[in-house]
Design an enzyme around this catalytic site. Sequence first.
Site, PDB file in Angstrom:
ATOM      1  N   GLU A   1       1.802  -6.358 -14.325  1.00  0.00           N
ATOM      2  CA  GLU A   1       1.085  -7.269 -13.433  1.00  0.00           C
ATOM      3  C   GLU A   1      -0.416  -7.053 -13.593  1.00  0.00           C
ATOM      4  OE1 GLU A   1       3.593  -8.740 -10.010  1.00  0.00           O
ATOM      5  OE2 GLU A   1       2.837  -6.806  -9.367  1.00  0.00           O
TER       6      GLU A   1
ATOM      7  N   GLY B   1      -2.163 -13.305  -7.360  1.00  0.00           N
ATOM      8  CA  GLY B   1      -2.642 -14.087  -6.218  1.00  0.00           C
ATOM      9  C   GLY B   1      -3.912 -14.875  -6.502  1.00  0.00           C
TER      10      GLY B   1
ATOM     11  N   HIS C   1       2.892  -1.159  -6.718  1.00  0.00           N
ATOM     12  CA  HIS C   1       2.297  -2.500  -6.759  1.00  0.00           C
ATOM     13  C   HIS C   1       0.767  -2.370  -6.743  1.00  0.00           C
ATOM     14  CE1 HIS C   1       1.090  -6.516  -5.481  1.00  0.00           C
ATOM     15  NE2 HIS C   1       2.242  -6.918  -6.017  1.00  0.00           N
TER      16      HIS C   1
ATOM     17  N   GLU D   1      -1.436  -3.741  -5.096  1.00  0.00           N
ATOM     18  CA  GLU D   1      -2.040  -3.641  -3.759  1.00  0.00           C
ATOM     19  C   GLU D   1      -1.912  -2.218  -3.207  1.00  0.00           C
ATOM     20  OE1 GLU D   1       0.065  -7.071  -2.305  1.00  0.00           O
ATOM     21  OE2 GLU D   1      -1.126  -8.267  -3.715  1.00  0.00           O
TER      22      GLU D   1
ATOM     23  N   LYS E   1       5.542  -9.534   0.505  1.00  0.00           N
ATOM     24  CA  LYS E   1       4.371  -8.780   1.003  1.00  0.00           C
ATOM     25  C   LYS E   1       4.388  -8.712   2.544  1.00  0.00           C
ATOM     26  CE  LYS E   1       1.909 -10.289  -3.057  1.00  0.00           C
ATOM     27  NZ  LYS E   1       0.681 -10.325  -3.795  1.00  0.00           N
TER      28      LYS E   1
ATOM     29  N   ASN F   1       8.439 -11.110  -3.987  1.00  0.00           N
ATOM     30  CA  ASN F   1       7.790 -10.121  -3.120  1.00  0.00           C
ATOM     31  C   ASN F   1       7.095 -10.866  -1.993  1.00  0.00           C
ATOM     32  OD1 ASN F   1       6.276  -8.074  -1.985  1.00  0.00           O
ATOM     33  ND2 ASN F   1       4.847  -7.893  -3.722  1.00  0.00           N
TER      34      ASN F   1
ATOM     35  N   SER G   1       0.725 -14.795 -10.611  1.00  0.00           N
ATOM     36  CA  SER G   1       0.666 -16.256 -10.481  1.00  0.00           C
ATOM     37  C   SER G   1       1.761 -16.973 -11.278  1.00  0.00           C
ATOM     38  CB  SER G   1      -0.728 -16.770 -10.864  1.00  0.00           C
ATOM     39  OG  SER G   1      -1.707 -16.196 -10.009  1.00  0.00           O
TER      40      SER G   1
HETATM   41  C1  PEP Z   1       2.825 -10.036  -6.759  1.00  0.00           C
HETATM   42  O1  PEP Z   1       2.773  -9.979  -5.560  1.00  0.00           O
HETATM   43  O2  PEP Z   1       3.297  -9.090  -7.391  1.00  0.00           O
HETATM   44  C2  PEP Z   1       2.321 -11.230  -7.441  1.00  0.00           C
HETATM   45  C3  PEP Z   1       2.432 -11.310  -8.739  1.00  0.00           C
HETATM   46  O3  PEP Z   1       1.756 -12.218  -6.654  1.00  0.00           O
HETATM   47  P1  PEP Z   1       1.428 -13.745  -7.115  1.00  0.00           P
HETATM   48  O4  PEP Z   1       2.687 -14.289  -7.742  1.00  0.00           O
HETATM   49  O5  PEP Z   1       1.058 -14.443  -5.850  1.00  0.00           O
HETATM   50  O6  PEP Z   1       0.315 -13.669  -8.102  1.00  0.00           O
END
Ligand code: PEP
Length: 251
Positions: free
Chosen positions: A167, A173, A95, A97, A12, A10, A213
């Site tokens: 997630e 992040g 997601h 966000e 973003k 992703n 992450s």
């Molecule tokens: C994500 O954007 O869904 C995500 C898991 O980001 P990251 O891998 O940077 O934690």
Amino acid sequence: MKRRPLIAGNWKMHLTIGEAESLARAIARGGIPADRDAMLAPPYTAMAAVNKALQGSSMLLASQNNGWEEKGAFTGEISPVMLKDVGCSMAIIGHSERRHIFGESDQLINKRLSGALKYGLVPILCIGETLEEREANQTFKVLETQLRGGLTGVASSEADKLVIAYEPVWAIGTGKTASEDQVQEVHAFLRTLLKKMYEKDIASQIRILYGGSVKPDNVDVLMSREDVDGALVGGAALQAESFIRIIHFNQ
Ligand code: PEP
């Protein structure tokens, strides 16, 4: 039951068209082993260029969100038909966000997911608890509400197309990965819940990804757990070397 792993990147709100095109090319050059799927979700502006850059590769293209109508007065939204037109076959929906920055509710997310299914995009429904919810022992309750809310009205006959991404908000992040035991515990819980919602053989085909992450140095151990069928990757998908390594987990 063996499920085909999916490694999803992703991007973003990162990368100009030119940057996205060259990163997609570099990632595609790394190859994708035949026993797994890999996918990229670029920003909308770079979708066409990335689709072109991926010609000849088995890399799938996904959107980071989608509307539910074919067309109409929905300023700022993107139609699932337009996404298919530009080469998308999958859609990230709900997601964290979208939920936490833009206030998207389970009801809205369910509309997006139904629209994706209606027009032939494979939805990746993201769910996850915040740190406060985990510390208050609310994790399973929150996940059940998000899962049932996001999948309202989805029949068993369509459920085999679904992908779920767990997630935890506190791991996205932040550099903090959930431990493989925490991830397996949640994925097993989600699998049991899916088996209550859908016929058992359908529920056991649904892929459950982990996101939060994921990096080259933790992907192998996460992917070795029974109910972890793939990864949704943010930061580490923005560099060819790390995303290629993640795609080649356990090799
Ligand atoms: C994500 O954007 O869904 C995500 C898991 O980001 P990251 O891998 O940077 O934690």
